[in-house]
Design a protein around this motif. Structure first.
Motif, short mmCIF file in Angstrom:
data_model
loop_
_atom_site.label_atom_id
_atom_site.label_comp_id
_atom_site.label_asym_id
_atom_site.label_seq_id
_atom_site.Cartn_x
_atom_site.Cartn_y
_atom_site.Cartn_z
N GLU A 288 12.34 -8.76 3.50
CA GLU A 288 11.25 -7.96 3.89
C GLU A 288 10.09 -9.07 4.61
N ASP B 280 -3.93 -0.06 -3.38
CA ASP B 280 -2.57 -0.28 -2.84
C ASP B 280 -1.91 -1.94 -3.04
N VAL C 283 7.49 3.82 -4.33
CA VAL C 283 6.59 3.91 -3.40
C VAL C 283 7.17 5.29 -2.52
N GLY D 118 4.08 -8.27 4.93
CA GLY D 118 2.84 -8.05 4.01
C GLY D 118 1.79 -8.79 4.75
N TRP E 99 11.03 1.50 -1.04
CA TRP E 99 10.31 0.59 -1.14
C TRP E 99 9.55 0.89 -2.61
N ARG F 205 6.51 -1.71 -12.25
CA ARG F 205 6.70 -1.35 -11.06
C ARG F 205 6.94 -0.13 -10.79
N TYR G 168 5.09 -5.55 -2.78
CA TYR G 168 6.33 -4.75 -2.28
C TYR G 168 7.66 -5.23 -2.19
N TYR G 169 8.42 -4.54 -2.84
CA TYR G 169 9.78 -4.84 -2.62
C TYR G 169 10.78 -3.54 -2.06
N CYS G 170 11.58 -4.02 -1.27
CA CYS G 170 12.47 -3.41 -0.65
C CYS G 170 13.72 -3.41 -1.36
N ARG H 230 6.65 -1.08 -5.63
CA ARG H 230 5.48 -2.06 -5.91
C ARG H 230 5.28 -2.26 -7.04
#
Length: 119
Positions: free
Chosen positions: A6, A89, A48, A9, A36, A45, A93-95, A38
């Protein structure tokens, strides 16, 4: 093996925009579905947005209308365009990727990228 990296950010003021990118590699059948997620400090977790193999999408209620998930198969990259950002927000954030779009199918995860939204 699937690898996810990723980028994108950063810090932004409320109302601003950011775009996250996730470059994917590895066998396609293991990453048909990408999404995605977060996680904010002290919180669980949460999903999104998700992009299915057929182009279907789903969004969390909290981001629908502000965030847009998209994918460019030519460069194996997933995107998350985030507009009208709010302090809530703020999160890592993770893919994620997997063979299917159920939560239990997301076997592969990126290292995460921090998004910070100030008021």
């Amino acid at each position: 093996q699937v690898q996810l990296v990723e980028i994108g950010g950063g810090s932004v003021q409320a109302g601003g925009s950011l775009r996250l990118s996730c470059a994917a590699s590895g066998p396609y059948y293991r990453r048909r579905c990408m999404g995605w997620f977060r996680q904010a400090p002290g919180k669980e977790r949460e999903e999104v947005a998700v992009f299915g193999s057929g182009g279907s999408t789903r969004y969390a209620d909290s981001v629908r209308g502000r965030f847009t998930i998209s994918k460019d198969n030519d460069v194996n990259t997933l995107y998350l365009q985030m507009n009208s950002l709010k302090p809530e927000d703020t999160a890592m954030y993770y893919c994620a990727a997997g063979p299917g779009c159920e939560i239990r199918d997301f076997h592969y995860w990126g290292q995460g990228t921090q998004v910070t939204v100030s008021s």
